[in-house]
Design an enzyme around this catalytic site. Sequence first.
Site, mmCIF file in Angstrom:
data_model
loop_
_atom_site.group_PDB
_atom_site.id
_atom_site.type_symbol
_atom_site.label_atom_id
_atom_site.label_comp_id
_atom_site.label_asym_id
_atom_site.label_seq_id
_atom_site.Cartn_x
_atom_site.Cartn_y
_atom_site.Cartn_z
ATOM 1 C CE LYS A 1 24.653 74.162 59.778
ATOM 2 N NZ LYS A 1 25.914 74.755 59.344
ATOM 3 C CD GLU B 1 31.817 69.853 52.007
ATOM 4 O OE1 GLU B 1 31.777 69.864 53.240
ATOM 5 O OE2 GLU B 1 30.988 69.227 51.320
ATOM 6 C CG HIS C 1 53.996 46.383 50.597
ATOM 7 N ND1 HIS C 1 55.078 45.599 50.279
ATOM 8 C CD2 HIS C 1 54.160 46.758 51.893
ATOM 9 C CE1 HIS C 1 55.861 45.484 51.345
ATOM 10 N NE2 HIS C 1 55.317 46.182 52.335
ATOM 11 C CE LYS D 1 24.119 68.985 48.648
ATOM 12 N NZ LYS D 1 24.050 69.751 49.879
ATOM 13 N N GLY E 1 29.356 71.799 58.652
ATOM 14 C CA GLY E 1 29.231 70.341 58.700
ATOM 15 C C GLY E 1 30.553 69.629 58.963
ATOM 16 N NE ARG E 2 34.413 72.506 54.845
ATOM 17 C CZ ARG E 2 33.385 73.171 54.322
ATOM 18 N NH1 ARG E 2 32.220 72.577 54.178
ATOM 19 N NH2 ARG E 2 33.515 74.424 53.937
ATOM 20 C CD GLU F 1 22.517 62.712 48.968
ATOM 21 O OE1 GLU F 1 21.814 63.551 49.577
ATOM 22 O OE2 GLU F 1 23.429 63.030 48.195
#
Length: 542
Positions: free
Chosen positions: A203, A350, A381, A509, A264-265, A209
């Site tokens: 965005k 977030e 398990h 950041k 974003g999410r 990264e």
Amino acid sequence: MNKSQALLALQAHKLSVETRHLKQMFENDPKRFEKFSITNGGITLDYSKNRTSDTTIRLLLALAEEAGLKHKIEDMFIGCTVNTTENRPVLHTALRQRSNSSIEVEGKDIIPEISEALAKMEQFCDDVHSGKLRGFKGKPFTDILCLGIGGSFLGPKIVVQALKQYRRKNPKLHFVANVDGCHLYDVLSELNVETTLVVVASKSFATEETMLNARTTRNWLLESGLKESELNQHIVAISSNIKLATEFGVEPDNIFPMWDWVGGRYSLWSAIGLPIALAIGFDNFEQLLLGASEMDEHFRHAPLEQNMPVIMALLGVWNINLWGSTSHCIIPYCHYLRGLPAHIQQLDMESNGKSVTKDGQQLDYLTGPAIWGSEGVNSQHAFFQQIHQSNIVYPVDFIIPLRVNNSFQEHQDMLVSHCFAQSQALMQGKTVDEAYQELIDSGMDEKQSRELAPHKSMEGNKPNNVIMLEELSPKNMGALLALYEHKVVAQGIIWNINSFDQWGVELGKQLSKPVYQCISEGLVSDGFDCSTQSLIEKYMKK
Ligand code: F6P
């Protein structure tokens, strides 16, 4: 919320619920499932195995009323500035709106640009699938490398994974989010540059990264024989930052839009979902949007007591604020949904991992829980022992598609049985007397049975929901994802927090910049605390 009359009433009411066991509630009320379940479209929520009575639900609904939930839900849908710290509306719901009713942002109807973006995505998918779009050597694309992180990665990745049975044979999708070069290296080594299309999803087009992964990939393209002028045949971008995307070298025609009013999410419904459409075809992507849009209508218009996301949100508030739960476990009983816990984790944590109200006042109550989980039955398990027998209560959502498209029906029958049985076991538990009797019945002597029984007993009374999908279709997947989005939004409203910003991720950041500068330039600096300083020195001496 702490001054809420409904909360005070809930606190008093909890004392009476505490004395009752869920098993007893089921014995006393054979209609409990009927009363405490909701079906909407292809999804059924069974919330009968929560420590709730009719009064609990009534009081929780009063809490929602007090918070002005209905009215605030509407504010989001119509484009009010509900993301107050970023001064933006929150309109991921507009991306999947099926009608043409206008929604205005700063006086401009956004529906035409959404339609335009969808048309551009459709055309692009058609051109890739038909082979009209080709690489620099004239070959059709067989592989799509998707670069992006956080919301520009996880949603598309888990939907592509979930809808495996709808995936086209070609192209194959590869997602790289982490800046860890091991991942990018592994993926690039398996790709043929002549038939690979790169999608850079960011965005901001400024996430370090993603940008490093994009630069390394661009170099890989150039080192593998592409000329600068041919890069545009192999790279497209999805971004709201046209300037940075263009500076990176993507032609404006190759840039798919994103908007400030999509977080974003919450963005897989936008062009960020392009990898999904490339993987399952645009028609199926539209079905995903349709499923989400039907859940939107339900969230917006269903009465609160029959409103699936609202009920899930209220049960979360009940577990967190009244019973002190700080985590919530998501267990999909479906291999294809194995990525879902990570997506819900990002979405919920977030959004609602906050410590101040919308007005900036420190909260004195808990908000979003830690979300965790993994695929059932494997998790039975692994960590279910703790859920069944530790003194910590972990509310659980079991998620299961009922119909699946594979030829091993016996497997599905067993999978479903385990899911339902786990939900039942958490609810009913096993008393020491029951455990003792079982041991005696199995032939063990009295002394040994008495010693072993406490170890084999479990309290039960553990809250859990079962969410059933008629089948794992694009439409139901859309509805399921929207269900969780709205649960998160409803909780944020009740807690009076901003579920749409994420300032907490900024400090890390910011601090990584000087550390990276020291490391990459080989500088010695004494501006860090002694721990960070020593860590840097140790790394530099490696
Ligand atoms: O670091 C958090 C975050 O800002 C997310 O909210 C976002 O989805 C992600 O980073 C990626 O951001 P972008 O799409 O701008 O690269």
